[in-house]
Write a protein that holds these residues in place. Structure first.
Motif, PDB file in Angstrom:
ATOM      1  N   LEU A 238       8.410   1.934  -7.363  1.00  3.69           N
ATOM      2  CA  LEU A 238       9.914   1.864  -6.955  1.00  3.69           C
ATOM      3  C   LEU A 238      10.676   1.036  -7.741  1.00  3.69           C
ATOM      4  CD1 LEU A 238       9.067   0.997  -3.156  1.00  3.69           C
ATOM      5  CD2 LEU A 238       9.737   3.094  -4.007  1.00  3.69           C
ATOM      6  N   GLN A 239      10.203   0.455  -8.779  1.00  2.00           N
ATOM      7  CA  GLN A 239      10.930  -0.344  -9.862  1.00  2.00           C
ATOM      8  C   GLN A 239      11.258   0.655 -11.145  1.00  2.00           C
ATOM      9  OE1 GLN A 239      10.255  -4.848  -9.867  1.00  2.00           O
ATOM     10  NE2 GLN A 239       8.495  -4.062  -8.937  1.00  2.00           N
ATOM     11  N   ARG A 240      10.597   2.036 -11.339  1.00  2.00           N
ATOM     12  CA  ARG A 240      10.442   2.524 -12.268  1.00  2.00           C
ATOM     13  C   ARG A 240      11.996   2.694 -13.089  1.00  2.00           C
ATOM     14  NH1 ARG A 240       7.559   6.203 -10.953  1.00  2.00           N
ATOM     15  NH2 ARG A 240       5.731   5.754 -12.141  1.00  2.00           N
ATOM     16  N   THR A 282      20.701  -3.486  -5.922  1.00  2.63           N
ATOM     17  CA  THR A 282      19.511  -4.312  -6.215  1.00  2.63           C
ATOM     18  C   THR A 282      18.875  -4.937  -5.034  1.00  2.63           C
ATOM     19  OG1 THR A 282      20.258  -4.836  -8.422  1.00  2.63           O
ATOM     20  CG2 THR A 282      18.698  -6.151  -7.491  1.00  2.63           C
ATOM     21  N   TYR A 283      19.519  -5.340  -4.139  1.00  5.24           N
ATOM     22  CA  TYR A 283      19.059  -5.892  -2.789  1.00  5.24           C
ATOM     23  C   TYR A 283      18.689  -4.883  -1.904  1.00  5.24           C
ATOM     24  CZ  TYR A 283      19.559 -10.806  -4.070  1.00  5.24           C
ATOM     25  OH  TYR A 283      19.512 -12.293  -4.520  1.00  5.24           O
ATOM     26  N   ILE A 284      19.328  -3.841  -2.064  1.00 10.11           N
ATOM     27  CA  ILE A 284      18.806  -2.736  -1.124  1.00 10.11           C
ATOM     28  C   ILE A 284      17.497  -2.242  -1.639  1.00 10.11           C
ATOM     29  CG2 ILE A 284      19.247  -0.252  -0.473  1.00 10.11           C
ATOM     30  CD1 ILE A 284      22.347  -0.934  -0.566  1.00 10.11           C
ATOM     31  N   MET A 285      17.344  -1.858  -2.811  1.00  9.52           N
ATOM     32  CA  MET A 285      15.913  -1.702  -3.287  1.00  9.52           C
ATOM     33  C   MET A 285      15.067  -2.736  -2.933  1.00  9.52           C
ATOM     34  SD  MET A 285      14.956  -0.937  -7.304  1.00  9.52           S
ATOM     35  CE  MET A 285      14.931  -2.516  -8.079  1.00  9.52           C
ATOM     36  N   PHE A 286      15.180  -3.968  -3.204  1.00  3.06           N
ATOM     37  CA  PHE A 286      14.410  -4.891  -2.794  1.00  3.06           C
ATOM     38  C   PHE A 286      14.028  -4.781  -1.431  1.00  3.06           C
ATOM     39  CE2 PHE A 286      14.049  -9.057  -0.694  1.00  3.06           C
ATOM     40  CZ  PHE A 286      12.978  -9.724  -1.382  1.00  3.06           C
ATOM     41  N   MET A 287      14.776  -4.746  -0.326  1.00  6.54           N
ATOM     42  CA  MET A 287      14.385  -4.332   1.013  1.00  6.54           C
ATOM     43  C   MET A 287      13.492  -3.267   1.044  1.00  6.54           C
ATOM     44  SD  MET A 287      15.665  -7.045   2.424  1.00  6.54           S
ATOM     45  CE  MET A 287      15.234  -6.800   4.199  1.00  6.54           C
ATOM     46  N   ILE A 288      13.735  -2.351   0.330  1.00  6.55           N
ATOM     47  CA  ILE A 288      12.917  -0.970   0.460  1.00  6.55           C
ATOM     48  C   ILE A 288      11.533  -1.170  -0.003  1.00  6.55           C
ATOM     49  CG2 ILE A 288      12.381   1.376  -0.302  1.00  6.55           C
ATOM     50  CD1 ILE A 288      15.764   1.606  -0.537  1.00  6.55           C
ATOM     51  N   ILE A 289      11.544  -1.864  -1.065  1.00  8.33           N
ATOM     52  CA  ILE A 289      10.158  -2.316  -1.523  1.00  8.33           C
ATOM     53  C   ILE A 289       9.478  -3.336  -0.608  1.00  8.33           C
ATOM     54  CG2 ILE A 289       8.915  -3.745  -3.523  1.00  8.33           C
ATOM     55  CD1 ILE A 289      11.055  -2.855  -5.424  1.00  8.33           C
ATOM     56  N   LEU A 290      10.151  -4.118  -0.181  1.00  9.80           N
ATOM     57  CA  LEU A 290       9.481  -5.122   1.027  1.00  9.80           C
ATOM     58  C   LEU A 290       9.040  -4.283   2.055  1.00  9.80           C
ATOM     59  CD1 LEU A 290       9.225  -8.303   1.364  1.00  9.80           C
ATOM     60  CD2 LEU A 290      11.165  -8.260   2.586  1.00  9.80           C
ATOM     61  N   PHE A 292       8.103  -1.093   2.592  1.00 14.11           N
ATOM     62  CA  PHE A 292       6.986  -0.267   2.142  1.00 14.11           C
ATOM     63  C   PHE A 292       5.730  -1.208   1.638  1.00 14.11           C
ATOM     64  CE2 PHE A 292      10.006   2.939   2.116  1.00 14.11           C
ATOM     65  CZ  PHE A 292       9.341   3.985   2.457  1.00 14.11           C
ATOM     66  N   THR A 293       5.820  -2.246   1.258  1.00 13.65           N
ATOM     67  CA  THR A 293       4.671  -3.277   0.892  1.00 13.65           C
ATOM     68  C   THR A 293       4.350  -3.528   2.311  1.00 13.65           C
ATOM     69  OG1 THR A 293       5.604  -3.891  -1.163  1.00 13.65           O
ATOM     70  CG2 THR A 293       4.063  -5.242  -0.232  1.00 13.65           C
ATOM     71  N   PHE A 294       5.019  -3.961   3.325  1.00 16.03           N
ATOM     72  CA  PHE A 294       4.354  -4.525   4.493  1.00 16.03           C
ATOM     73  C   PHE A 294       3.874  -3.399   5.249  1.00 16.03           C
ATOM     74  CE2 PHE A 294       5.441  -4.727   8.891  1.00 16.03           C
ATOM     75  CZ  PHE A 294       4.756  -6.174   9.320  1.00 16.03           C
ATOM     76  N   ILE A 295       4.317  -2.059   5.101  1.00 15.48           N
ATOM     77  CA  ILE A 295       3.760  -0.966   5.720  1.00 15.48           C
ATOM     78  C   ILE A 295       2.330  -0.826   5.143  1.00 15.48           C
ATOM     79  CG2 ILE A 295       3.872   1.483   6.044  1.00 15.48           C
ATOM     80  CD1 ILE A 295       5.614   0.104   7.991  1.00 15.48           C
TER      81      ILE A 295
END
Length: 304
Positions: A238-240, A282-290, A292-295
């Protein structure tokens, strides 16, 4: 007898060692680390959060509230970058983790030369991703590339890899698999060697074949490793940014087919000088990563 034994004075208090002022000198040695964290991590995080509420070109700022988030969430190029990021990441993980597990299982059965195979497979991982992307740009060249040369030799079609939107994503996936698979193999090998041999011996006594041992002993024992690699793989995918920037520039050419969320943020911030938009993305991407990590943690049943 009690008269002969010497009496022990239990009221004697032991001297208490006073804390020397010299102990505070050690905190001075930690100061550069704390300053580095504050300057290069904490400050950018909070400054980016502040900028996400402003329309800024780096010099002039205007408060806009949540307008930057609205513009990002209604932007076609942003959602295209999200799609590209997930497409490349999903196929990278679906290919690399099972393939790495199979290779690690095969290497684990080898009696000699394990270290040789470890080095060979891990070499791509220690290679700079920028250098690897530049090499792949040459390997996948439609006319002079090695890949199309071999495909032509065996009678298969020769794609325009990095010039065709339909194949450019697969070019990035090939690069990602090649670069990451060594790390996956090493992690699997380390955990395979930690499985007790007594379990395999008991299975052999009960008449289990090698494949049955691998299916009913090895795979269940590797559940935590699969979860770890899935989570770290998702976060990295997700950070590629680096490889897609080298292969397709900030706009992910051709036709934004390989532009990821990281490249979208870079394009808006350092090409379009829309730092408010870039910060909101950037913060939207952070929330997406957070999310899917939680899932992944929930699916894997790993406690934080």
């Amino acid at each position: 007898m009690s008269d002969i034994m010497p009496k022990v004075n239990t009221n004697v208090s032991l001297p208490v060692k006073k804390k020397s002022k010299n102990n505070y000198v050690w905190y001075i040695f930690l100061l550069p680390t704390f300053l580095g964290i504050a300057l290069f991590m904490a400050y950018p995080i909070f400054e980016s959060l502040r900028l996400s509420f402003y329309r800024s070109n780096g010099m002039i700022e205007t408060f806009t509230g949540l307008d930057n988030f609205r513009r990002v969430l209604t932007s076609g190029p942003f959602w295209n970058s999200v799609w590209n990021t997930f497409f490349i990441g999903i196929f990278q993980i679906l290919i690399t983790i099972p393939l790495g597990f199979i290779f690690a299982s095969l290497i684990n059965t080898v009696s000699r030369g394990k270290n040789f195979f470890k080095v060979i497979y891990f070499l791509p991982n220690v290679t700079s991703i920028v250098a690897a992307a530049m090499i792949f740009a040459f390997v996948l060249h439609p006319d002079m590339g090695i890949m199309n040369y071999f495909l032509a030799k065996i009678g298969l079609p020769t794609p325009m890899w990095l010039s065709d939107p339909s194949t450019s994503k697969w070019a990035v996936i090939l690069l990602a698999v090649w670069h990451w698979i060594g790390f996956v193999i090493i992690i699997f090998l380390a955990n395979l060697q930690s499985i007790s041999t007594e379990m395999y011996e008991a299975a052999r006594i009960d008449g289990a074949s090698g494949f049955q041992q691998w299916l009913y002993i090895t795979i269940p024992c590797m559940k935590g490793t699969f979860a770890f690699l899935l989570i770290t793989g998702w976060i990295g995918a997700l950070q590629r940014f680096n490889e897609v920037y080298v292969l397709g520039g900030p706009n992910g050419s051709p036709a934004r087919s390989i532009q990821t969320m990281g490249a979208f943020i870079y394009e808006r911030g350092f090409t379009g000088f829309e730092f408010g938009i870039a910060s909101a993305a950037t913060y939207i991407m952070f929330m997406i990563i957070l999310f899917f990590t939680f899932i992944n943690l929930k699916i894997s049943k790993i406690k934080l």
